[in-house]
Enzyme design. Structure first.
Site, PDB file in Angstrom:
ATOM      1  N   LYS A  94       0.869  -1.175   0.000  1.00 38.43           N
ATOM      2  CA  LYS A  94       0.000   0.000   0.000  1.00 38.43           C
ATOM      3  C   LYS A  94       0.907   1.226   0.000  1.00 38.43           C
ATOM      4  CE  LYS A  94      -4.557   0.825   0.731  1.00 38.43           C
ATOM      5  NZ  LYS A  94      -5.736   0.102   0.303  1.00 38.43           N
ATOM      6  N   GLY A 194     -19.789   7.208   6.159  1.00 40.01           N
ATOM      7  CA  GLY A 194     -18.884   7.475   5.036  1.00 40.01           C
ATOM      8  C   GLY A 194     -19.576   7.084   3.746  1.00 40.01           C
ATOM      9  N   GLY A 196     -18.732   7.825   0.496  1.00 43.47           N
ATOM     10  CA  GLY A 196     -17.887   8.159  -0.647  1.00 43.47           C
ATOM     11  C   GLY A 196     -18.146   7.187  -1.783  1.00 43.47           C
ATOM     12  N   VAL A 198     -17.428   4.007  -2.236  1.00 40.12           N
ATOM     13  CA  VAL A 198     -17.971   2.697  -1.859  1.00 40.12           C
ATOM     14  C   VAL A 198     -19.293   2.862  -1.099  1.00 40.12           C
ATOM     15  CG1 VAL A 198     -17.535   0.528  -0.648  1.00 40.12           C
ATOM     16  CG2 VAL A 198     -15.630   1.768  -1.669  1.00 40.12           C
TER      17      VAL A 198
HETATM   18  N1  LIG Z   1     -12.532   2.083  -3.109  1.00 47.46           N
HETATM   19  C1  LIG Z   1     -12.384   0.790  -2.971  1.00 47.46           C
HETATM   20  O1  LIG Z   1     -12.563   0.005  -3.918  1.00 47.46           O
HETATM   21  C2  LIG Z   1     -12.032   0.238  -1.617  1.00 47.46           C
HETATM   22  C3  LIG Z   1     -11.650  -1.108  -1.537  1.00 47.46           C
HETATM   23  C4  LIG Z   1     -11.379  -1.653  -0.269  1.00 47.46           C
HETATM   24  C5  LIG Z   1     -11.459  -0.843   0.857  1.00 47.46           C
HETATM   25  N2  LIG Z   1     -11.808   0.471   0.737  1.00 47.46           N
HETATM   26  C6  LIG Z   1     -11.898   1.277   1.952  1.00 47.46           C
HETATM   27  O2  LIG Z   1     -13.237   1.752   2.086  1.00 47.46           O
HETATM   28  C7  LIG Z   1     -13.228   3.048   2.684  1.00 47.46           C
HETATM   29  C8  LIG Z   1     -13.956   4.030   1.780  1.00 47.46           C
HETATM   30  O3  LIG Z   1     -13.314   4.073   0.524  1.00 47.46           O
HETATM   31  P1  LIG Z   1     -13.831   5.054  -0.638  1.00 47.46           P
HETATM   32  O4  LIG Z   1     -13.093   4.671  -1.855  1.00 47.46           O
HETATM   33  O5  LIG Z   1     -15.318   5.083  -0.624  1.00 47.46           O
HETATM   34  O6  LIG Z   1     -13.267   6.434  -0.107  1.00 47.46           O
HETATM   35  P2  LIG Z   1     -13.861   7.916  -0.404  1.00 47.46           P
HETATM   36  O7  LIG Z   1     -12.742   8.847  -0.149  1.00 47.46           O
HETATM   37  O8  LIG Z   1     -14.546   7.964  -1.720  1.00 47.46           O
HETATM   38  O9  LIG Z   1     -14.978   8.077   0.715  1.00 47.46           O
HETATM   39  C9  LIG Z   1     -14.718   8.205   2.074  1.00 47.46           C
HETATM   40  C10 LIG Z   1     -15.870   9.004   2.651  1.00 47.46           C
HETATM   41  O10 LIG Z   1     -15.753   8.992   4.084  1.00 47.46           O
HETATM   42  C11 LIG Z   1     -16.020  10.304   4.559  1.00 47.46           C
HETATM   43  N3  LIG Z   1     -15.402  10.448   5.877  1.00 47.46           N
HETATM   44  C12 LIG Z   1     -14.099  10.647   6.185  1.00 47.46           C
HETATM   45  N4  LIG Z   1     -13.942  10.714   7.529  1.00 47.46           N
HETATM   46  C13 LIG Z   1     -15.188  10.546   8.066  1.00 47.46           C
HETATM   47  C14 LIG Z   1     -15.686  10.515   9.383  1.00 47.46           C
HETATM   48  N5  LIG Z   1     -14.873  10.670  10.444  1.00 47.46           N
HETATM   49  N6  LIG Z   1     -17.009  10.317   9.564  1.00 47.46           N
HETATM   50  C15 LIG Z   1     -17.844  10.160   8.522  1.00 47.46           C
HETATM   51  N7  LIG Z   1     -17.422  10.186   7.239  1.00 47.46           N
HETATM   52  C16 LIG Z   1     -16.116  10.379   7.012  1.00 47.46           C
HETATM   53  C17 LIG Z   1     -15.476  11.220   3.500  1.00 47.46           C
HETATM   54  O11 LIG Z   1     -16.048  12.510   3.593  1.00 47.46           O
HETATM   55  C18 LIG Z   1     -15.885  10.475   2.226  1.00 47.46           C
HETATM   56  O12 LIG Z   1     -17.182  10.845   1.798  1.00 47.46           O
HETATM   57  C19 LIG Z   1     -11.752   3.370   2.937  1.00 47.46           C
HETATM   58  O13 LIG Z   1     -11.399   2.977   4.229  1.00 47.46           O
HETATM   59  C20 LIG Z   1     -11.015   2.502   1.930  1.00 47.46           C
HETATM   60  O14 LIG Z   1      -9.699   2.200   2.336  1.00 47.46           O
HETATM   61  C21 LIG Z   1     -12.101   1.015  -0.471  1.00 47.46           C
END
Ligand SMILES: NC(=O)c1ccc[n+]([C@@H]2O[C@H](COP(=O)([O-])OP(=O)(O)OC[C@H]3O[C@@H](n4cnc5c(N)ncnc54)[C@H](O)[C@@H]3O)[C@@H](O)[C@H]2O)c1
Length: 367
Positions: A94, A194, A196, A198
């Site tokens: 990572k 959250g 975002g 996902v």
């Molecule tokens: N994108 C992928 O395919 C993927 C795969 C495996 C794991 N993940 C994990 O899933 C999680 C989300 O990924 P993503 O790609 O959706 O990220 P993203 O950046 O698109 O979304 C994250 C969201 O969380 C919000 N956030 C941040 N801190 C917060 C808090 N304290 N309280 C509430 N909301 C908060 C942000 O405003 C944002 O809307 C991460 O931990 C990432 O490592 C993602």
């Protein structure tokens, strides 16, 4: 800077890298710096027994370098076990870029980061994580082939997030099956923290199934946007961890299950996308078990994204991506059953299977 956090006297007591609590025999840690673009990044390569270390790049405004190092160590370790348990021939790695993705990310910075990735000759392969987009990976692709998660128009498998969300949905259903005897989520009270890439895609699956979904995010605009599309409630309270819910779905950052939150949690199931949800996997895993809260291990149920990007390396198609991701339902049920049969935490049951696979491969390789 280190000197802002510790005095030189204190500093001598802490080994800065190998002595970190989150250090777990990582094979290689690469610190990347470029004055011209402002790039400050750390690449963590945890384990390459099963294959090249694949894992996304996170750009985040860390409070200090310790936080960034801790994050990359924890995240890269998690990738090792995620790929192992999913049956992929990939190791765990990572990267983190220190900075604000909204204001400090430039194409030059991304290309420079790509050059550092390239210098590792394929031992580490990158992809997107928090703060990154498919377009950023396209930029990295200009300088190195060791990148996945690139646009479909450029021959990639596209944004992995909807696939990750589908896998989380499958894992959540398996947990519901185990806990309630039915995988139907209709009328279940589910908090998605959250929303975002996902989180939103997960909300879509959940609302389609008729779950009662409450969303929380630090980004008010996102909350309004998601509410305008789906039948959800925006969380209006002060402390999400004290609310009664059937399922808590952490989809923001890690370590939300910690000493401060764990005793308040009033949920039957935890199943979400965030990596490293347990601040301390042994301690908090055990506390969840004692409190009869079923934890669907994060690295098991959020593997859809890695399944998606792995397709770019192995050339399998969309149908195979969906089949593998759907299988997260079966794997999750198997792990939950195994944990119950062996009276261990669900996290440790999942971890032991992943470790077994790595040890077997090591023996085959005569290491
Ligand atoms: N994108 C992928 O395919 C993927 C795969 C495996 C794991 N993940 C994990 O899933 C999680 C989300 O990924 P993503 O790609 O959706 O990220 P993203 O950046 O698109 O979304 C994250 C969201 O969380 C919000 N956030 C941040 N801190 C917060 C808090 N304290 N309280 C509430 N909301 C908060 C942000 O405003 C944002 O809307 C991460 O931990 C990432 O490592 C993602």
């Amino acid at each position: 800077m280190t000197s802002d956090v510790l005095s030189s006297k204190e500093l001598s007591k802490i080994d800065p890298v190998f002595g970190q609590l989150s250090f777990d025999n990582h094979e290689q840690i690469v610190f990347c710096n470029d004055k011209d673009t402002g790039l400050k990044a750390i690449i963590g390569i945890h384990n390459t027994v099963l294959g090249p270390a694949l894992g996304g790049t996170r750009m985040w405004n860390y409070n200090n370098e310790w936080e960034a190092l801790n994050d990359v160590l924890r995240l890269s370790r998690g990738m090792t076990f995620k790929s192992a348990i999913t049956g992929l021939n990939l190791g765990g790695g990572k990267a983190v870029i220190i900075g604000d993705a909204k204001t400090q990310k430039t194409p030059e910075l991304m290309r420079k980061f790509g050059e550092f990735v390239h210098s590792l000759s394929g031992k580490y392969i990158t992809a997107e994580d928090v703060g990154m987009t498919t377009e950023d990976m396209d930029t990295v692709r200009e300088v190195t082939p060791y990148v996945t998660g690139i646009s479909e128009s450029k021959g990639g498998a596209g944004n992995p997030s909807p696939i990750t969300a589908y896998g989380v949905f499958m894992g959540m259903k398996a947990a519901a099956q185990f806990k309630y005897g039915s995988d139907v989520l209709e009328d279940k009270t589910i908090f998605v923290q959250g929303i975002g890439h996902v989180g939103e895609a997960l909300v879509e699956h959940l609302t389609n199934e008729g779950a009662k979904v409450t969303i929380a995010d630090i980004n008010q605009e996102r909350l309004e946007e998601v509410r305008s599309k789906y039948d959800v409630t925006i969380y209006g309270g002060q402390d999400i961890y004290s609310e009664r819910m059937d399922i808590y779905a952490p989809c923001a950052l890690g370590a939300t299950i910690n000493d401060d939150t764990i005793y308040k949690l009033n949920a039957d199931i935890i199943a979400g996308a965030a990596n490293n949800q347990l601040a301390d996997e042994v301690k908090h895993g055990k506390l969840l078990k004692d409190r009869n809260i079923l934890y669907a291990p994060d690295f098991l149920i959020n593997a859809g994204g890695i399944i998606n990007v792995y397709a770019e390396l192995e050339n399998y198609d969309r149908q195979e991506i969906m089949r593998k991701t759907e299988n997260i339902f079966n794997t999750t049920l198997e792990i939950l059953d195994r944990a119950k049969a062996n009276d261990v935490t669900t996290n440790s049951a999942a971890l032991s299977i992943a470790k077994e696979r790595i040890e077997t491969r090591k023996r085959e390789q005569g290491k």
